[in-house]
Design a protein around this motif. Sequence first.
Motif, PDB file in Angstrom:
ATOM      1  N   VAL A 222      21.637  43.991 -29.121  1.00 15.21           N
ATOM      2  CA  VAL A 222      20.196  43.754 -28.994  1.00 15.21           C
ATOM      3  C   VAL A 222      19.718  42.837 -30.112  1.00 15.21           C
ATOM      4  CG1 VAL A 222      17.933  44.860 -29.085  1.00 15.21           C
ATOM      5  CG2 VAL A 222      19.781  45.922 -27.791  1.00 15.21           C
ATOM      6  N   ARG A 223      20.240  43.071 -31.322  1.00 19.59           N
ATOM      7  CA  ARG A 223      19.882  42.222 -32.459  1.00 19.59           C
ATOM      8  C   ARG A 223      20.259  40.773 -32.198  1.00 19.59           C
ATOM      9  NH1 ARG A 223      23.955  39.660 -35.790  1.00 19.59           N
ATOM     10  NH2 ARG A 223      25.058  41.643 -35.920  1.00 19.59           N
ATOM     11  N   MET A 224      21.469  40.552 -31.665  1.00 20.66           N
ATOM     12  CA  MET A 224      21.907  39.196 -31.372  1.00 20.66           C
ATOM     13  C   MET A 224      21.001  38.531 -30.349  1.00 20.66           C
ATOM     14  SD  MET A 224      24.609  38.395 -33.151  1.00 20.66           S
ATOM     15  CE  MET A 224      25.388  37.084 -32.206  1.00 20.66           C
ATOM     16  N   ALA A 225      20.586  39.313 -29.351  1.00 19.26           N
ATOM     17  CA  ALA A 225      19.775  38.745 -28.275  1.00 19.26           C
ATOM     18  C   ALA A 225      18.372  38.390 -28.742  1.00 19.26           C
ATOM     19  CB  ALA A 225      19.701  39.731 -27.106  1.00 19.26           C
ATOM     20  N   ILE A 226      17.769  39.261 -29.529  1.00 20.02           N
ATOM     21  CA  ILE A 226      16.356  39.084 -29.888  1.00 20.02           C
ATOM     22  C   ILE A 226      16.171  38.222 -31.126  1.00 20.02           C
ATOM     23  CG2 ILE A 226      14.254  40.282 -30.595  1.00 20.02           C
ATOM     24  CD1 ILE A 226      15.142  42.654 -28.908  1.00 20.02           C
ATOM     25  N   LEU A 227      16.822  38.596 -32.221  1.00 19.68           N
ATOM     26  CA  LEU A 227      16.561  37.929 -33.488  1.00 19.68           C
ATOM     27  C   LEU A 227      17.041  36.479 -33.516  1.00 19.68           C
ATOM     28  CD1 LEU A 227      17.280  40.759 -36.088  1.00 19.68           C
ATOM     29  CD2 LEU A 227      15.108  40.057 -35.051  1.00 19.68           C
ATOM     30  N   ILE A 228      18.201  36.214 -32.915  1.00 18.44           N
ATOM     31  CA  ILE A 228      18.683  34.830 -32.891  1.00 18.44           C
ATOM     32  C   ILE A 228      17.745  33.962 -32.055  1.00 18.44           C
ATOM     33  CG2 ILE A 228      20.542  33.321 -32.080  1.00 18.44           C
ATOM     34  CD1 ILE A 228      22.519  35.433 -32.921  1.00 18.44           C
ATOM     35  N   ALA A 229      17.257  34.528 -30.938  1.00 19.34           N
ATOM     36  CA  ALA A 229      16.313  33.786 -30.107  1.00 19.34           C
ATOM     37  C   ALA A 229      15.033  33.484 -30.885  1.00 19.34           C
ATOM     38  CB  ALA A 229      15.997  34.581 -28.847  1.00 19.34           C
ATOM     39  N   VAL A 230      14.557  34.464 -31.655  1.00 20.09           N
ATOM     40  CA  VAL A 230      13.347  34.265 -32.458  1.00 20.09           C
ATOM     41  C   VAL A 230      13.581  33.228 -33.547  1.00 20.09           C
ATOM     42  CG1 VAL A 230      11.798  35.379 -34.119  1.00 20.09           C
ATOM     43  CG2 VAL A 230      12.417  36.568 -32.013  1.00 20.09           C
ATOM     44  N   ALA A 231      14.718  33.319 -34.227  1.00 19.55           N
ATOM     45  CA  ALA A 231      15.010  32.396 -35.331  1.00 19.55           C
ATOM     46  C   ALA A 231      15.135  30.955 -34.862  1.00 19.55           C
ATOM     47  CB  ALA A 231      16.291  32.831 -36.035  1.00 19.55           C
ATOM     48  N   ASN A 232      15.577  30.769 -33.614  1.00 22.93           N
ATOM     49  CA  ASN A 232      15.805  29.405 -33.112  1.00 22.93           C
ATOM     50  C   ASN A 232      14.600  28.796 -32.414  1.00 22.93           C
ATOM     51  OD1 ASN A 232      18.433  29.339 -34.056  1.00 22.93           O
ATOM     52  ND2 ASN A 232      19.291  30.170 -32.160  1.00 22.93           N
ATOM     53  N   ILE A 233      13.490  29.514 -32.380  1.00 23.13           N
ATOM     54  CA  ILE A 233      12.282  28.972 -31.759  1.00 23.13           C
ATOM     55  C   ILE A 233      11.833  27.709 -32.508  1.00 23.13           C
ATOM     56  CG2 ILE A 233       9.813  29.373 -31.355  1.00 23.13           C
ATOM     57  CD1 ILE A 233      10.456  32.287 -30.835  1.00 23.13           C
ATOM     58  N   GLY A 234      11.621  26.642 -31.779  1.00 24.11           N
ATOM     59  CA  GLY A 234      11.131  25.405 -32.367  1.00 24.11           C
ATOM     60  C   GLY A 234      12.195  24.489 -32.922  1.00 24.11           C
ATOM     61  N   THR A 235      13.484  24.863 -32.783  1.00 21.47           N
ATOM     62  CA  THR A 235      14.551  24.007 -33.329  1.00 21.47           C
ATOM     63  C   THR A 235      15.024  22.947 -32.344  1.00 21.47           C
ATOM     64  OG1 THR A 235      16.248  25.585 -32.592  1.00 21.47           O
ATOM     65  CG2 THR A 235      15.379  25.865 -34.827  1.00 21.47           C
ATOM     66  N   GLU A 236      14.646  23.081 -31.075  1.00 23.28           N
ATOM     67  CA  GLU A 236      15.123  22.139 -30.064  1.00 23.28           C
ATOM     68  C   GLU A 236      14.688  20.709 -30.389  1.00 23.28           C
ATOM     69  OE1 GLU A 236      13.319  24.760 -29.487  1.00 23.28           O
ATOM     70  OE2 GLU A 236      14.597  26.182 -28.374  1.00 23.28           O
ATOM     71  N   GLY A 237      15.631  19.804 -30.396  1.00 23.00           N
ATOM     72  CA  GLY A 237      15.330  18.390 -30.580  1.00 23.00           C
ATOM     73  C   GLY A 237      15.060  17.973 -32.012  1.00 23.00           C
ATOM     74  N   LYS A 238      15.132  18.898 -32.951  1.00 16.60           N
ATOM     75  CA  LYS A 238      14.847  18.559 -34.346  1.00 16.60           C
ATOM     76  C   LYS A 238      16.136  18.295 -35.108  1.00 16.60           C
ATOM     77  CE  LYS A 238      10.431  21.008 -34.665  1.00 16.60           C
ATOM     78  NZ  LYS A 238       9.651  22.039 -35.372  1.00 16.60           N
TER      79      LYS A 238
END
Length: 286
Positions: A222-238
């Motif tokens: 669950v930690r892998m699914a939620i926290l990694i998704a949260v941490a990577n918010i806004g990183t696309e294309g940067k």
Amino acid sequence: MLCRSLDRTRSFDLFGALTVTAGATLLVYTLVQGPEIGWTSSSIIISAVLSILLLALFIWIELRSKDPLMPIHLLRNRNLISGMTTTFIFMGTFGALPYFLTVLFQSVQLFSALQTGLAFLVPAISIAIGTQLGAKLVTHFQTRSTLIIGFIIGIIGTLLLTIGGHQDSSYWSILPGLIISGIGQGITWTSMWIVASMGVADKEQGVASAMASTALNIGNAVRMAILIAVANIGTEGKTGATLISTLASGGRTVFYLAAVGMLVGLIVAVTLPRSKTKKIKQELAS
């Protein structure tokens, strides 16, 4: 009569083992791969449905088995349920820190692999000290009190990690958080397993430990699914400095979320029944 009881051969719950293993595996796959593949993808939907069906079948089998792999009556043990909840929370909070610290050290502060490994020496030593301290605390205080202390120290340490969670932060700025959170993690680790085993018959200790371990591993998924998704918010294309800044911000958000999760664990610990210190000493001695 006693000899007959002792000579009775216990059968292996094969169908129970197969269904719970398959169901738990599919559940972990769903939680880990969902953010990557997409929650609406056919493979994720199928694995989620199958995991629910298999776990439901497992419970049905256990209710009817003469020698169940997991005696359902254990779910009425308040300490065991609290222990399972705590191990679940532990892996989703304390257990999340090494991954995101690695991202912070290597991707934000640009440490080499060797520097990152050396940076983890401090939390490793702190955790070892915490586990030993936790063992001493449970022999002098209640397990409930020790678990509360562990979570409180963990919350303070994890919040301090945010101070060093910046691109231009030095290792010294994050050092206090690493030490304090590590000690809290060690104390919590020691006491939560004792909680899970309290009030469980000797012959069922292995089952209780396995149930708590399963909750721990699911908490990890669950930690892998939620926290990694949260941490990577806004990183696309940067790329470049913008990407590094976004990763640092995501890491700090994860530290805050981990502290909130530890607060939930603290609340669970507070609701535990009080236990006698003498009994804990006897259990540790055995």
